[in-house]
Design a protein around this motif. Structure first.
Motif, PDB file in Angstrom:
ATOM      1  N   TYR A 197       0.961  -1.260   0.010  1.00  0.00           N
ATOM      2  CA  TYR A 197      -0.089  -0.030  -0.156  1.00  0.00           C
ATOM      3  C   TYR A 197       0.846   1.233  -0.063  1.00  0.00           C
ATOM      4  N   ASP A 198       0.301   2.351   0.046  1.00  0.00           N
ATOM      5  CA  ASP A 198       1.104   3.483  -0.073  1.00  0.00           C
ATOM      6  C   ASP A 198       2.118   3.675   1.103  1.00  0.00           C
ATOM      7  N   ASP A 199       1.801   3.394   2.432  1.00  0.00           N
ATOM      8  CA  ASP A 199       2.467   3.467   3.410  1.00  0.00           C
ATOM      9  C   ASP A 199       3.004   2.170   4.292  1.00  0.00           C
ATOM     10  N   LYS A 200       2.394   1.218   3.700  1.00  0.00           N
ATOM     11  CA  LYS A 200       2.669  -0.083   4.455  1.00  0.00           C
ATOM     12  C   LYS A 200       2.805  -1.407   3.475  1.00  0.00           C
ATOM     13  N   VAL A 201       3.823  -2.348   4.121  1.00  0.00           N
ATOM     14  CA  VAL A 201       3.821  -3.540   3.317  1.00  0.00           C
ATOM     15  C   VAL A 201       3.244  -4.697   4.388  1.00  0.00           C
ATOM     16  N   ILE A 202       2.306  -5.623   4.016  1.00  0.00           N
ATOM     17  CA  ILE A 202       1.941  -6.722   4.728  1.00  0.00           C
ATOM     18  C   ILE A 202       2.433  -7.996   4.085  1.00  0.00           C
ATOM     19  N   VAL A 203       3.370  -8.749   5.001  1.00  0.00           N
ATOM     20  CA  VAL A 203       3.731 -10.142   4.460  1.00  0.00           C
ATOM     21  C   VAL A 203       2.740 -11.186   5.584  1.00  0.00           C
ATOM     22  N   SER A 204       2.118 -11.992   4.661  1.00  0.00           N
ATOM     23  CA  SER A 204       1.271 -12.958   5.522  1.00  0.00           C
ATOM     24  C   SER A 204       2.000 -14.412   4.950  1.00  0.00           C
ATOM     25  N   ASP A 205       2.067 -14.953   6.258  1.00  0.00           N
ATOM     26  CA  ASP A 205       2.956 -16.388   5.978  1.00  0.00           C
ATOM     27  C   ASP A 205       1.683 -17.452   6.525  1.00  0.00           C
ATOM     28  N   THR A 206       1.578 -18.569   5.783  1.00  0.00           N
ATOM     29  CA  THR A 206       0.770 -19.667   6.230  1.00  0.00           C
ATOM     30  C   THR A 206       1.728 -20.987   5.956  1.00  0.00           C
ATOM     31  N   LEU A 207       1.560 -21.704   7.317  1.00  0.00           N
ATOM     32  CA  LEU A 207       2.249 -23.209   7.310  1.00  0.00           C
ATOM     33  C   LEU A 207       1.089 -24.131   7.458  1.00  0.00           C
ATOM     34  N   SER A 208       1.214 -25.064   6.513  1.00  0.00           N
ATOM     35  CA  SER A 208       0.100 -26.055   6.320  1.00  0.00           C
ATOM     36  C   SER A 208       0.266 -27.220   7.703  1.00  0.00           C
ATOM     37  N   ASN A 209      -0.972 -27.671   7.976  1.00  0.00           N
ATOM     38  CA  ASN A 209      -0.928 -28.567   9.350  1.00  0.00           C
ATOM     39  C   ASN A 209      -0.340 -27.664  10.331  1.00  0.00           C
ATOM     40  N   ASN A 210      -0.824 -26.333  10.389  1.00  0.00           N
ATOM     41  CA  ASN A 210      -0.501 -25.784  11.787  1.00  0.00           C
ATOM     42  C   ASN A 210       0.896 -25.826  12.149  1.00  0.00           C
ATOM     43  N   ALA A 211       1.805 -26.175  11.229  1.00  0.00           N
ATOM     44  CA  ALA A 211       3.251 -26.366  11.954  1.00  0.00           C
ATOM     45  C   ALA A 211       3.863 -25.107  12.172  1.00  0.00           C
ATOM     46  N   GLN A 212       4.865 -25.147  13.069  1.00  0.00           N
ATOM     47  CA  GLN A 212       5.430 -24.129  13.810  1.00  0.00           C
ATOM     48  C   GLN A 212       6.733 -23.668  12.714  1.00  0.00           C
TER      49      GLN A 212
END
Length: 526
Positions: free
Chosen positions: A442-457
């Motif tokens: 966006y103009d003033d921010k970046v969002i990084v969304s991470d998802t690991l399958s099987n609810n892994a750590q």
């Protein structure tokens, strides 16, 4: 994975030609050693001085009798191999790029050429095909620029050495390594064809060059080894070839080859324009460092001299993307290893990214400091050395030794949205985990969304540029350039580390490790 598994998963990715020529090269080496067969340096053919528009000059590496390569200074001790400073330093002194540095005079350059010739018979490093390739072109350029400085007899001596070296190269093209090594060999065959006025060499070089450039240039223009540094090096070679053909055309088919090379140069420039930051520098993805390749600005100027134009393009095949906000620049790597059979310059960095704020480095790649088989090199190629996610302490791609890679992450899905990119890789499939990362800007921010399958750590790493301080309060990290918020973090830890933007130079920095389970949402607000 044991050693046998590493070798198996590395070798199985090689092309059949690589394996064949690797075996042939070792067999021929043993035969030459067994029977004491040595190369001859008495083959002579008169060379033709070439017409060239001004080329890209090299970095100043020779000053006051001291050579400085990869930021390591040393005086010449009469040997063309410096075992103390390592193979890469020794290769550089044999490339003889310094003949084309701005301060190099004709007489001093001649001195170094003849000093080399005096000892060439015993110079094992200097007769490596890659060294011959770079040195041959440097000598021909230097001769053509300084033609009035060589007497008839001096030129005969140099031509004898050049033709002898060319014969060695032609018998030892690096099909065993492929990639940029083989391309350098072929470019040199092209130069040899024009210098020695040999249409047979031209036909061979033209055929091989078309084949390799088609293979090694991805659809959007990126070099398939996916290193911005090597991209610039190869682009310089392509421009040199255009320069050579435009000003010395003499063979049947050279106009067709010239058109092909111009098209490739424009395509490569489009990608380079797209990936570079506003200040003209490029991200240090994979094996990339500063002060090695020509500056993009120098390449753009060279292209203008040759009448080559370009337009920025998006290289979806390489998986590198660029985005900009009001006060930041974002570069993302959401591609896999494109050069599957030559991953030596690749890192375990899938879904890595860099970010600049106000034109200054903020989130950075840790870079490379050396090519040695050592702990630092292993770390710099590891997943933890990049701005991405580690699962169970494993690398997403199994990089090992200095240039090897066994099992590697494959990007199995990419979805481009309006202001976002989402991708999934399977580098942790043996652990039953898939990693999906979404970049939204966006103009003033970046969002990084991470998802690991099987609810892994997993553990998300972010490395900061030197001079950036960071401390966290709760789930918010406060830095000197931006604020970073972490949603769903189990723990946030800040560590001292080191990054490198040039060989053999390490700078203090800090990095953060965020432990999470299942998903993590990272918001960088500038």
């Amino acid at each position: 994975m044991g050693k046998a598994g590493l070798y198996f998963n590395t070798i199985i990715r090689l092309s059949g030609k690589q394996v064949l020529y690797q075996c042939l090269r070792r067999f021929n080496g043993k035969l030459r050693s067994l029977f004491g067969i040595k190369y001859k340096f008495s083959h002579y053919k008169e060379g033709n001085l070439l017409h060239l528009k001004p080329v890209v000059l090299k970095y100043e590496t020779l000053k006051g009798g001291v050579f400085t390569f990869i930021n390591l200074p040393a005086e010449f001790n009469g040997e063309w191999e410096n075992k103390e400073l390592g193979p890469l330093w020794s290769f550089n002194i044999n490339y003889m790029d310094y003949l084309l540095q701005p301060s190099m005079g004709a007489e001093e350059g001649k001195k170094w050429i003849f000093r080399f010739i005096e000892t060439e018979k015993n110079n094992k490093v200097g007769m490596a095909p890659y060294c011959i390739s770079l040195r041959f072109v440097n000598w021909v350029k230097f001769l053509s620029i300084n033609k009035k400085s060589f007497s008839v007899e001096e030129k005969r001596v140099v031509d004898t050495s050049l033709y002898s070296q060319y014969r060695i190269l032609d018998r030892n093209l690096e099909y065993n390594l492929a990639g940029n090594h083989l391309l350098e060999n072929i470019f040199t065959l092209l130069w040899a064809a024009y210098y020695f006025d040999d249409k047979t060499i031209f036909r061979k070089a033209s055929r091989l060059l078309k084949r390799e450039l088609e293979k090694q240039t991805l659809p959007g223009g990126a070099n398939y080894e996916q290193s911005p540094m090597y991209h610039c090096i190869i682009l310089d070679r392509v421009l040199d070839a255009v320069n050579l053909l435009q000003n010395n055309g003499r063979f049947e088919g050279d106009k067709e080859l010239l058109a092909f090379l111009r098209d490739k140069a424009e395509l490569m420039f489009g990608w380079l324009q797209y990936i570079c930051y506003e200040d003209g520098s490029y991200p240090l993805f994979n094996d990339s460092a500063e002060d090695i390749a020509p500056l993009p600005s120098a390449l753009f100027d060279y292209a203008l001299r040759l009448g080559i134009s370009s337009e920025a393009s998006v290289d979806k095949a390489a998986g590198y993307y660029a985005a900009r906000g009001r006060n930041y620049e974002l570069r993302m790597d959401v591609g896999g290893i494109a050069a599957s059979y030559i991953p030596g310059h690749s890192h375990a960095d899938t879904f890595n990214f860099e970010m600049r704020v106000g034109g200054k480095p903020f989130i950075v790649d840790t870079g490379i400091s050396n090519y040695n088989i050592c702990k630092r090199r292993f770390y710099e190629r590891s997943t933890a050395a990049h701005n991405t996610v580690v699962v169970n302490g494993e690398d997403s791609s199994r990089v090992w030794s200095a240039f090897r890679c066994a099992q590697r992450a494959e990007v199995v899905a990419v979805d481009e949205g309006d202001g976002s990119i989402t991708a999934t890789h399977n580098g942790y499939r043996k652990q039953g985990v898939m990693h999906t990362r979404k970049f939204s800007w966006y103009d003033d921010k970046v969002i990084v969304s991470d998802t690991l399958s099987n609810n892994a750590q997993g553990k998300a790493y972010i490395h900061f540029a030197p001079g950036i301080s960071a401390e966290h309060k709760g789930c918010t990290l406060h830095t000197t350039m931006a604020t970073i918020g972490f949603e769903n973090a189990e723990s946030i830890e800040v560590f001292n580390g080191e990054v490198s933007d040039a060989y053999n130079i390490l700078q203090h920095s800090v990095y953060v490790v965020v432990t999470f389970k299942g998903s993590l949402f990272t918001t960088v607000s500038v």
